[in-house]
Design an enzyme around this catalytic site. Sequence first.
Site, PDB file in Angstrom:
ATOM      1  N   LYS A  42       0.806  -1.195   0.000  1.00  0.00           N
ATOM      2  CA  LYS A  42       0.000   0.000   0.000  1.00  0.00           C
ATOM      3  C   LYS A  42       0.851   1.261   0.000  1.00  0.00           C
ATOM      4  O   LYS A  42       0.346   2.368  -0.175  1.00  0.00           O
ATOM      5  CB  LYS A  42      -0.881   0.010   1.261  1.00  0.00           C
ATOM      6  CG  LYS A  42      -1.816  -1.161   1.364  1.00  0.00           C
ATOM      7  CD  LYS A  42      -2.494  -1.159   2.765  1.00  0.00           C
ATOM      8  CE  LYS A  42      -2.589  -2.518   3.335  1.00  0.00           C
ATOM      9  NZ  LYS A  42      -2.868  -2.566   4.767  1.00  0.00           N
ATOM     10  N   GLY A  43       2.145   1.115   0.225  1.00  0.00           N
ATOM     11  CA  GLY A  43       3.003   2.278   0.482  1.00  0.00           C
ATOM     12  C   GLY A  43       3.075   3.304  -0.635  1.00  0.00           C
ATOM     13  O   GLY A  43       3.320   4.487  -0.382  1.00  0.00           O
ATOM     14  N   ASP A 100       7.312   2.633  -3.022  1.00  0.00           N
ATOM     15  CA  ASP A 100       7.560   3.785  -2.162  1.00  0.00           C
ATOM     16  C   ASP A 100       9.041   3.911  -1.790  1.00  0.00           C
ATOM     17  O   ASP A 100       9.650   4.960  -1.955  1.00  0.00           O
ATOM     18  CB  ASP A 100       6.689   3.709  -0.895  1.00  0.00           C
ATOM     19  CG  ASP A 100       6.819   2.372  -0.156  1.00  0.00           C
ATOM     20  OD1 ASP A 100       7.513   1.456  -0.647  1.00  0.00           O
ATOM     21  OD2 ASP A 100       6.214   2.234   0.926  1.00  0.00           O
ATOM     22  N   ASP A 103      14.800  -0.312  -0.074  1.00  0.00           N
ATOM     23  CA  ASP A 103      15.582  -0.525   1.154  1.00  0.00           C
ATOM     24  C   ASP A 103      16.606  -1.627   0.867  1.00  0.00           C
ATOM     25  O   ASP A 103      17.647  -1.358   0.280  1.00  0.00           O
ATOM     26  CB  ASP A 103      14.611  -0.864   2.289  1.00  0.00           C
ATOM     27  CG  ASP A 103      15.288  -0.990   3.632  1.00  0.00           C
ATOM     28  OD1 ASP A 103      16.449  -0.575   3.759  1.00  0.00           O
ATOM     29  OD2 ASP A 103      14.660  -1.516   4.574  1.00  0.00           O
ATOM     30  N   PHE A 152      13.982   4.701   9.747  1.00  0.00           N
ATOM     31  CA  PHE A 152      12.620   4.241   9.463  1.00  0.00           C
ATOM     32  C   PHE A 152      11.719   5.451   9.314  1.00  0.00           C
ATOM     33  O   PHE A 152      11.656   6.307  10.184  1.00  0.00           O
ATOM     34  CB  PHE A 152      12.112   3.308  10.561  1.00  0.00           C
ATOM     35  CG  PHE A 152      11.013   2.423  10.065  1.00  0.00           C
ATOM     36  CD1 PHE A 152      11.300   1.242   9.380  1.00  0.00           C
ATOM     37  CD2 PHE A 152       9.673   2.767  10.235  1.00  0.00           C
ATOM     38  CE1 PHE A 152      10.278   0.426   8.885  1.00  0.00           C
ATOM     39  CE2 PHE A 152       8.651   1.960   9.750  1.00  0.00           C
ATOM     40  CZ  PHE A 152       8.957   0.777   9.076  1.00  0.00           C
ATOM     41  N   ASP A 159       3.831   3.521   6.122  1.00  0.00           N
ATOM     42  CA  ASP A 159       3.275   3.295   7.457  1.00  0.00           C
ATOM     43  C   ASP A 159       4.289   2.773   8.480  1.00  0.00           C
ATOM     44  O   ASP A 159       5.354   2.272   8.144  1.00  0.00           O
ATOM     45  CB  ASP A 159       2.160   2.256   7.378  1.00  0.00           C
ATOM     46  CG  ASP A 159       2.722   0.849   7.177  1.00  0.00           C
ATOM     47  OD1 ASP A 159       3.494   0.656   6.210  1.00  0.00           O
ATOM     48  OD2 ASP A 159       2.421  -0.047   7.992  1.00  0.00           O
ATOM     49  N   ARG A 165      -0.009   6.807   7.383  1.00  0.00           N
ATOM     50  CA  ARG A 165       0.061   6.903   5.925  1.00  0.00           C
ATOM     51  C   ARG A 165      -0.464   8.246   5.409  1.00  0.00           C
ATOM     52  O   ARG A 165      -0.108   8.683   4.331  1.00  0.00           O
ATOM     53  CB  ARG A 165      -0.779   5.792   5.272  1.00  0.00           C
ATOM     54  CG  ARG A 165      -0.236   4.391   5.493  1.00  0.00           C
ATOM     55  CD  ARG A 165      -0.971   3.399   4.601  1.00  0.00           C
ATOM     56  NE  ARG A 165      -0.815   2.030   5.034  1.00  0.00           N
ATOM     57  CZ  ARG A 165       0.174   1.221   4.648  1.00  0.00           C
ATOM     58  NH1 ARG A 165       1.100   1.665   3.834  1.00  0.00           N
ATOM     59  NH2 ARG A 165       0.249  -0.014   5.087  1.00  0.00           N
TER      60      ARG A 165
HETATM   61  P1  IMP Z   1      12.966  -3.813   0.541  1.00  0.00           P
HETATM   62  O1  IMP Z   1      12.373  -5.067  -0.045  1.00  0.00           O
HETATM   63  O2  IMP Z   1      13.866  -4.082   1.700  1.00  0.00           O
HETATM   64  O3  IMP Z   1      13.609  -2.914  -0.474  1.00  0.00           O
HETATM   65  O4  IMP Z   1      11.795  -3.056   1.234  1.00  0.00           O
HETATM   66  C1  IMP Z   1      10.944  -2.315   0.574  1.00  0.00           C
HETATM   67  C2  IMP Z   1       9.623  -2.242   1.292  1.00  0.00           C
HETATM   68  O5  IMP Z   1       9.747  -2.207   2.716  1.00  0.00           O
HETATM   69  C3  IMP Z   1       9.014  -0.946   0.893  1.00  0.00           C
HETATM   70  O6  IMP Z   1       8.066  -1.197  -0.120  1.00  0.00           O
HETATM   71  C4  IMP Z   1       8.353  -0.427   2.135  1.00  0.00           C
HETATM   72  O7  IMP Z   1       6.986  -0.736   2.100  1.00  0.00           O
HETATM   73  C5  IMP Z   1       9.000  -1.150   3.269  1.00  0.00           C
HETATM   74  N1  IMP Z   1       9.909  -0.238   3.981  1.00  0.00           N
HETATM   75  C6  IMP Z   1      11.237  -0.131   3.846  1.00  0.00           C
HETATM   76  N2  IMP Z   1      11.733   0.841   4.608  1.00  0.00           N
HETATM   77  C7  IMP Z   1      10.673   1.377   5.255  1.00  0.00           C
HETATM   78  C8  IMP Z   1      10.531   2.474   6.175  1.00  0.00           C
HETATM   79  O8  IMP Z   1      11.481   3.166   6.561  1.00  0.00           O
HETATM   80  N3  IMP Z   1       9.261   2.733   6.615  1.00  0.00           N
HETATM   81  C9  IMP Z   1       8.183   2.001   6.207  1.00  0.00           C
HETATM   82  N4  IMP Z   1       8.266   1.005   5.337  1.00  0.00           N
HETATM   83  C10 IMP Z   1       9.501   0.683   4.862  1.00  0.00           C
HETATM   84 MG    MG Z   2       5.993  -1.424   0.357  1.00  0.00          MG
END
Ligand code: IMP
Ligand code: MG
Length: 175
Positions: A42-43, A100, A103, A152, A159, A165
Site C-alpha cells: 500500500k506504500g 515507495d 531498502d 525508518f 506506514d 500513511r
Molecule cells: P525492501 O524489499 O527491503 O527494499 O523493502 C521495501 C519495502 O519495505 C518498501 O516497499 C516499504 O513498504 C517497506 N519499507 C522499507 N523501509 C521502510 C521504512 O522506513 N518505513 C516504512 N516502510 C519501509
Molecule cells: Mg511497500
Amino acid sequence: MEKHSLRLLISEEEIQKKVAEASQSLIQKYQDQEFLIIMIMKGSICFVADLIRQLPPEQVSLEFVRCSSYGKRGTQKGQLVIEGLEKIDVKDRHVLLIDDIFDTGDTLEELATFLRAKQPKDLWTLVLLFKRIKRKTSFLPDQALIEIGDEFVVGYGVDYKERYRGFKEIYVITP
Ligand code: IMP
Ligand code: MG
C-alpha cells in the site's frame, strides 16, 4: 494509543517538486506511447495518486500488487509476501513498476525478475525514496527521486504498523 516521536524529514513542497520532475521525465521517456503502471500497495498509494494526475490520462493504465514484509511487526522485517501479480497481463507492454521505498531491494528485485520473465516490451522501475545503505544485491531501481539515510520513515503513504500513511510530509519515526 501508542505515542511516537516524529521528526520532519521531507516537506510536502519537496515531495511535490520531485513528483512533478518525475512526471516530466516519464512524459519524455514514453512520448506518445501507452504504458502500464504497476503500483506496489500500500506504500506507493500517495505517490502514484499524485503522479498519475500529472501524466497523460489516455496513455496510462493502472494495476496493483500487494507486498508486505513488515505488517504489524513494525520496523522488524519478516517474510516477503506478494499478491496479485499472476493476473496482470504485461506481455509486449511498456511497464512502469513503482514502489515507495528501496531498502534492501528484495521487493523490487523479486517483482522485476518475475515481470521480466513475462516479456514486457520494456520494464522501468521507479521509487520515491532510496535508502543509502550497504546492500547484498547489485540490483538497483532505474529511477529514484529522493535519497535518505538508514532510518525508518512514515507518511505520504508509508506506514508504521499501518499508521501514519495520511501525512502529506515524510517523517523519521522513533518507535
Ligand atoms: P525492501 O524489499 O527491503 O527494499 O523493502 C521495501 C519495502 O519495505 C518498501 O516497499 C516499504 O513498504 C517497506 N519499507 C522499507 N523501509 C521502510 C521504512 O522506513 N518505513 C516504512 N516502510 C519501509
Ligand atoms: Mg511497500
